[in-house]
Design an enzyme around this catalytic site. Structure first.
Site, PDB file in Angstrom:
ATOM      1  N   ASP A 198       0.859  -1.182   0.000  1.00 36.18           N
ATOM      2  CA  ASP A 198       0.000   0.000   0.000  1.00 36.18           C
ATOM      3  C   ASP A 198       0.894   1.230   0.000  1.00 36.18           C
ATOM      4  OD1 ASP A 198      -0.234   1.249   3.105  1.00 36.18           O
ATOM      5  OD2 ASP A 198       0.487  -0.816   2.949  1.00 36.18           O
ATOM      6  N   HIS A 234      18.902 -11.714 -18.250  1.00 34.55           N
ATOM      7  CA  HIS A 234      17.820 -12.368 -17.520  1.00 34.55           C
ATOM      8  C   HIS A 234      16.474 -11.701 -17.808  1.00 34.55           C
ATOM      9  CE1 HIS A 234      15.637 -13.798 -13.821  1.00 34.55           C
ATOM     10  NE2 HIS A 234      16.282 -14.899 -14.135  1.00 34.55           N
ATOM     11  N   LYS A 276      12.939 -10.508 -19.477  1.00 36.81           N
ATOM     12  CA  LYS A 276      11.813 -11.181 -20.127  1.00 36.81           C
ATOM     13  C   LYS A 276      10.910 -10.080 -20.684  1.00 36.81           C
ATOM     14  CE  LYS A 276      13.122 -13.957 -16.482  1.00 36.81           C
ATOM     15  NZ  LYS A 276      14.100 -14.732 -17.166  1.00 36.81           N
ATOM     16  N   ASP A 314       6.929  -2.289 -32.167  1.00 34.63           N
ATOM     17  CA  ASP A 314       6.641  -1.015 -32.855  1.00 34.63           C
ATOM     18  C   ASP A 314       6.734   0.208 -31.950  1.00 34.63           C
ATOM     19  OD1 ASP A 314       6.199  -2.443 -35.188  1.00 34.63           O
ATOM     20  OD2 ASP A 314       4.028  -2.558 -34.906  1.00 34.63           O
TER      21      ASP A 314
END
Length: 820
Positions: free
Chosen positions: A346, A667, A669, A674
Site C-alpha cells: 500500500d 535475464h 523477459k 513497434d
C-alpha cells in the site's frame, strides 16, 4: 505423402460427445442406441453395465486435439464421454490433419480408445464443420460398435484477424482476447533497466538535446515502497534472500537504507504491517540432501530466518494439479518452479491523510544475491565495494570472492504498476496464498481493503499523455491458485483452458502471439531463453514427438517476417539472449538447451530464406532477424581488488580471469513491438514458462493511448520508445537518428555491424584497446548457411575461455521436459 498446409490463424473447436462406446456388451456408455429398455430389470442391467465399464475404463475418459504431432488441447475427464467443451487454439502449424484422440485415464498414464481424423484441406477453407467423425483404432479401422465423435471446427486465417498487421487501433482494441484479466485503463507504469542506475549515467536525449527519458532505480524504489508501507507487503518470489541490501549507492543514501532485506521486513512486521511471503520450495533443498538446493535459492534459509517472527513466510512447492498422472505429477513437483516475482504494497494517496492505494512490482528481478547491477555491468571493478559481499559466479567450479573475478554481471528488466492493474497483481497473490498459504488467514480482507484504500479505478484521466492501459497475464494452473471454476464452460468464458482434470491459464503466450500478429514494423526482444515451436524443427536426428516444446512464439515471428517479405515491406526482429544459459557451459543441461536454441534459430532462418528465394531476393537473412548477446571486457585499474587466492590452473575460471572478459547475463523477459506495446514479466521464451502447467509466471502488457502508430499517423515517441532507446544506449554506448526507425535496413545493418565489431574485440586472443570494451552488444557467434542451417561462427567452435560448444549438443539422457 499426405499434403501438408500451413494452418496459420485461430481454431475454434467444440467437442460434444461420443454417440456410443461399446465394451463387451450390447449396451453403450452414453445410453443412446436403437432401443431404450425400461423398467427395474433394465435399470439393474444398466447399473451392472456402468459398474463394469467403470472398472474397465476407470470411469474417466477424455479427448485430445492434435495438429499432426502437436497436442494443442484436451478435455476434462468424464465418467461418460459427453464433454460439450470448447477450445480457442492459436495455430502456426504445417499439417495434414487434425486428430481427435479418445483415451482412458489410468494412474500411471493413459490407454488409447481410438482416434478420429479431419483433413486440413477441409478445415483451411474457413467454412464451419459440424460432423460425426468415425473413431478408428491404430490400424485405421472402426472400433467395436462403430462409435463416432461429434465435433465442430471453425478456422479463421490470421489475415482475417481485425488486428493483423495494424498495431493498436483505438477505440476498438480491447486487449488480448480470452484472457483472465481484462485490460485496465488509466494506469501509471514505471520501467526499470537493471536493479540500479548511477547518477552519472545520462538521461536519454534526442538530436537537439530534448530529454525523452529519465531513469528510475528499481531496488531503491522497491526499498522506498516497503519502507513507506502502512498496511500490507505481499512478496512472491522464485528466490528471496534476506541478506541482500537494496540500497548500495553511497551517493543516494536514505534513512534505513543500510538495512538488509530480512531486517527491513521484520521491522515492518513489528510495525503491524501484514508481511506475507510466498517463496518457491525447491524440493532439493532439504537437510537430508543439500541445504541450499540444486538451484541455490536460499529458500530454507529464508524460511528459518522468519520462523517465530511476525513475517509469514510460506515455502510453496510447485504442486501438480489433480489431473496429472503419477509420472506427470512427479515431473511437475520436481522439475518445475514458482517463477513469479511480485511485490504488492500500500502507498500514499496524494492529498489524503487516511486513504492508501495499491502499488505492485513485477518483472525478472528476484530479491536475491547476484541481481544488483548497473548499466556499466562491471566484472572486477566493484569487487571491493558494492559486490564485495555479493559475488555471484555460478558458471565456474569453485568460484568465490577469494579467488577474484570475473563476477557474472546481471542485466534485467522490471516494472511498477500503479492504478487498477496493480490490483490484478494483488488478486494473483491472494489466489496463490489461499491455495498454498493459509487460506484466507492473515490476508487483509476485501472489506478491510475497502476501508483503507481507494478503489481500483483509473488514476489518470483519458486525455493525459502519460497515461497507460495495462493487462496482466499469467502462466499458472489450479494447482497453484484458488478460485478457478471447475466447469469447463465457465472456465472458457474467462479465458481459462480445461485439461484432463485441471484448469490452466496460458495468457502470457497468448499475449506474445497477439502482439506479434499485430506488429507492423519491428520487434525487439530481450529474454533469458529463446527456444520453441519444435513442431517446425528439422527432424533429421530427433524424434519431434518427444520434445513437446510447442509454444508458438518463434514460429509466429518467422511467419510474420515471411508475410512482410511476401508483401514487399520492411520488418526487423532484434533478439538479445545470454551467450549461454547460466551454469557450467559444458554441462549436459546447458548444452542441451543450446541445441534446442540452435534448432529454433535454424527453423526461423529456413523460413526466411525460402521466402526470400520465392521473391527472387538475394538478401542477408540477418537484415530481417538477428541474434545478439551481451558481454564485457575490462582493463585492469589502479586500486582494484586483489584476491588472496587464484583459480585452478588451466580452468575456464582462470582463462576468463586472465582475459578479463565474461558475458553479461541476460535475464530480461521483455518484448517491445513497434515502440507502442511492451510486455514485461517473469516468463522466459521456452515451454516451461509459456505452458501454463509447468513454471508459474506473471507478466504485463501495456501501451500509452497517446503514443500509438495510429495516432496522427506518427511514430510513437512515448515511454516505450524512450525505454528502448535507453536500453540500446546501455548496450551500444551510442545513439543515432537511425535508431528511431528500427525496421529500416540502415538501422539493422548499423546495429549488426557494430555488434560484429564488438564481438571481434570481445573474442580476440589479445585485447587491442587500452580501455574497457566500448559497448556490450555482441553478435551471437553463429553462421547462417545458404539453406538456413545454423552453425558456429568460423573459428568459434567453443565459447571464449571454455571448451563448451556454441551450438550445443543433444543430450541422450536428460529428458526434454527438463531442458525445454
Amino acid at each position: 505423402m499426405t499434403e501438408q498446409l500451413l494452418l496459420h490463424g485461430t481454431l475454434e473447436v467444440k467437442i460434444y460427445r461420443i454417440d456410443k462406446l461399446h465394451q463387451r456388451s450390447r449396451f453403450n456408455l452414453c445410453g443412446k442406441g436403437n432401443k431404450e429398455p425400461t423398467g427395474k430389470k433394465t435399470q439393474s442391467q444398466i447399473k451392472r453395465l456402468t459398474d463394469s465399464c467403470t472398472s474397465l475404463f476407470g470411469g474417466h475418459l477424455y479427448a485430445t486435439i492434435d495438429l499432426d504431432r502437436s497436442r494443442v488441447a484436451r478435455t476434462m475427464m468424464r465418467r461418460h464421454p459427453k464433454w460439450l467443451q470448447s477450445f480457442h487454439v492459436y495455430t502456426a502449424h504445417s499439417i495434414s490433419k487434425i486428430i481427435f484422440t479418445v483415451k482412458e485415464d489410468e494412474p500411471v498414464s493413459a490407454s488409447l480408445i481410438g482416434r478420429a481424423y479431419l483433413p486440413v484441406t477441409e478445415v483451411i477453407t474457413g467454412q464451419p464443420i459440424d460432423r460425426w467423425l468415425d473413431i478408428l483404432d491404430e490400424n485405421r479401422r472402426p472400433i467395436q460398435g462403430g462409435s463416432k465423435l461429434h465435433v465442430r471446427v471453425k478456422f479463421t486465417h490470421v489475415t482475417q484477424d481485425v488486428n493483423w498487421n495494424k498495431g493498436i487501433i483505438l477505440p476498438s482494441f480491447n486487449g488480448v482476447p480470452n484472457a483472465y484479466f481484462n485490460q485496465r485503463e488509466g494506469c501509471k507504469v514505471t520501467l526499470y533497466q537493471d536493479a540500479h542506475v548511477l547518477n552519472e549515467y545520462p538521461d536519454v536525449t534526442l538530436t537537439g538535446g530534448q530529454v525523452i527519458y529519465k531513469h528510475h532505480r528499481c531496488w531503491e524504489e522497491i526499498f522506498d515502497a516497503i519502507w513507506e508501507a502502512k498496511h500490507l507487503i505481499y512478496i512472491a518470489g522464485w528466490s528471496v534472500n534476506t541478506d541482500v541490501t537494496l540500497v548500495r549507492d553511497p551517493k543516494r543514501t536514505r534513512p534505513g537504507g543500510d538495512l538488509k532485506l530480512g531486517e527491513l521486513l521484520k521491522k515492518k512486521a513489528e510495525e503491524n504491517v501484514t508481511v506475507l511471503m510466498l517463496v518457491w520450495d525447491d524440493r532439493t533443498s532439504h537437510e537430508v540432501f543439500k541445504r541450499d538446493g540444486l538451484m541455490m535459492t536460499h529458500d530454507q534459509e529464508t524460511y528459518d530466518y522468519f520462523k517465530n517472527t511476525k513475517v509469514r513466510c510460506v515455502l510453496c512447492p510447485r504442486n501438480p494439479d489433480n489431473g496429472d498422472s503419477i509420472v506427470q505429477g512427479f515431473e511437475v513437483a520436481t522439475m518445475f518452479t514458482h517463477h513469479q516475482k511480485t511485490i504488492v504494497v500500500d502507498s500514499e494517496v496524494d492529498g489524503s491523510l487516511t486513504k492508501r492505494r495499491i502499488v505492485s512490482f513485477l518483472g525478472g528481478i528476484d530479491l536475491c544475491d547476484g541481481r544488483y547491477d548497473t548499466v556499466e555491468h562491471p566484472l572486477f571493478g566493484t569487487l571491493n565495494s558494492v559486490h564485495a559481499n555479493d559475488f555471484h559466479q555460478p558458471n565456474f567450479d569453485g568460484a568465490s570472492i577469494k579467488k577474484g573475478g570475473p563476477r557474472e554481471p546481471w542485466h534485467d528488466i522490471h516494472c511498477k504498476l500503479d492504478g487498477p492493474a496493480a490490483w490484478d497483481v494483488l488478486y494473483n497473490f491472494e489466489q496463490r496464498w489461499m491455495k498454498q498459504g493459509s487460506g484466507r488467514r492473515y490476508l487483509i480482507s476485501m472489506a478491510q481493503l475497502a476501508e483503507i484504500t481507494v478503489p481500483p479505478l483509473p488514476i489518470v484521466q483519458p486525455d493525459n499523455e502519460e497515461g497507460w492501459t495495462v493487462q496482466v497475464f499469467r502462466s499458472i494452473d489450479d494447482g497453484a491458485v484458488e478460485g478457478f471454476p471447475e466447469d469447463p464452460r465457465e472456465a472458457a468464458s474467462i479465458g481459462l483452458i480445461s485439461g484432463k482434470d485441471n484448469v490452466i491459464e496460458r495468457s502470457i503466450q497468448d499475449a506474445y502471439v497477439n502482439a506479434i500478429r499485430r506488429a507492423k514494423n519491428f520487434i525487439y526482444i530481450e529474454n533469458q531463453y529463446f527456444l520453441g515451436s519444435s513442431f517446425g524443427w528439422n527432424s533429421r536426428d530427433i524424434n519431434l514427438n518427444e520434445i513437446n516444446a510447442l509454444q508458438l512464439i518463434p514460429k509466429e515471428i518467422s511467419l510474420k517476417i515471411v508475410s512482410k517479405i511476401e508483401a514487399g515491406e520492411r520488418f526487423s526482429v532484434y533478439i538479445v539472449i545470454p551467450l549461454w544459459p547460466e551454469g557450467k557451459p559444458g554441462s549436459a543441461s546447458v548444452q542441451a538447451i543450446l541445441d534446442w536454441q540452435r534448432r529454433t534459430m535454424e527453423m526461423m532462418y529456413t523460413d526466411i530464406i525460402i521466402a526470400l528465394r520465392k521473391k527472387g531476393l538475394d538478401a542477408n537473412p540477418r537484415d530481417y532477424l538477428t541474434f545478439f548477446c551481451l558481454g564485457n571486457r575490462e582493463k585492469g585499474k589502479v586500486g582494484e581488488y586483489l584476491p588472496p587466492e587464484k583459480p585452478e590452473a588451466n580452468s575456464d575460471y582462470a582463462r576468463a580471469q586472465e582475459s578479463r572478459r565474461f558475458m553479461i547475463y541476460v535475464h530480461s523477459k521483455m518484448m517491445i513491438v513497434d515502440d507502442e506495446y511492451i510486455i514485461i514479466g517473469s516468463a522466459n521464451i521456452n515451454q516451461r514458462s509459456m505452458d501454463g502447467g509447468r513454471d508459474t509466471e506473471i507478466a504485463m502488457g501495456a501501451y500509452q493511448p497517446s503514443h500509438l502508430l495510429s495516432t496522427n499517423n506518427m511514430r510513437p515517441v512515448g515511454q516505450i520508445f524512450s525505454f528502448r532507446i535507453s536500453l540500446w544506449l546501455e548496450h551500444l554506448r551510442v545513439t543515432t537518428n537511425a535508431f528511431q526507425c528500427p525496421e529500416s535496413e540502415e538501422c539493422i545493418r548499423m546495429v549488426n555491424a557494430t555488434a560484429d565489431e564488438l564481438w571481434g574485440l570481445y573474442s580476440a586472443q589479445e585485447y587491442p584497446r587500452n580501455d574497457d570494451l566500448p559497448g556490450h552488444l555482441l553478435s551471437y557467434p553463429i553462421s547462417i548457411g545458404s539453406n538456413g542451417e545454423v552453425t558456429n561462427l568460423a573459428g568459434t567452435e567453443f565459447f571464449p575461455d571454455t571448451n563448451a560448444k556454441v551450438v550445443g549438443e543433444k543430450s541422450n539422457y536428460l529428458p526434454p521436459i527438463l531442458t525445454s
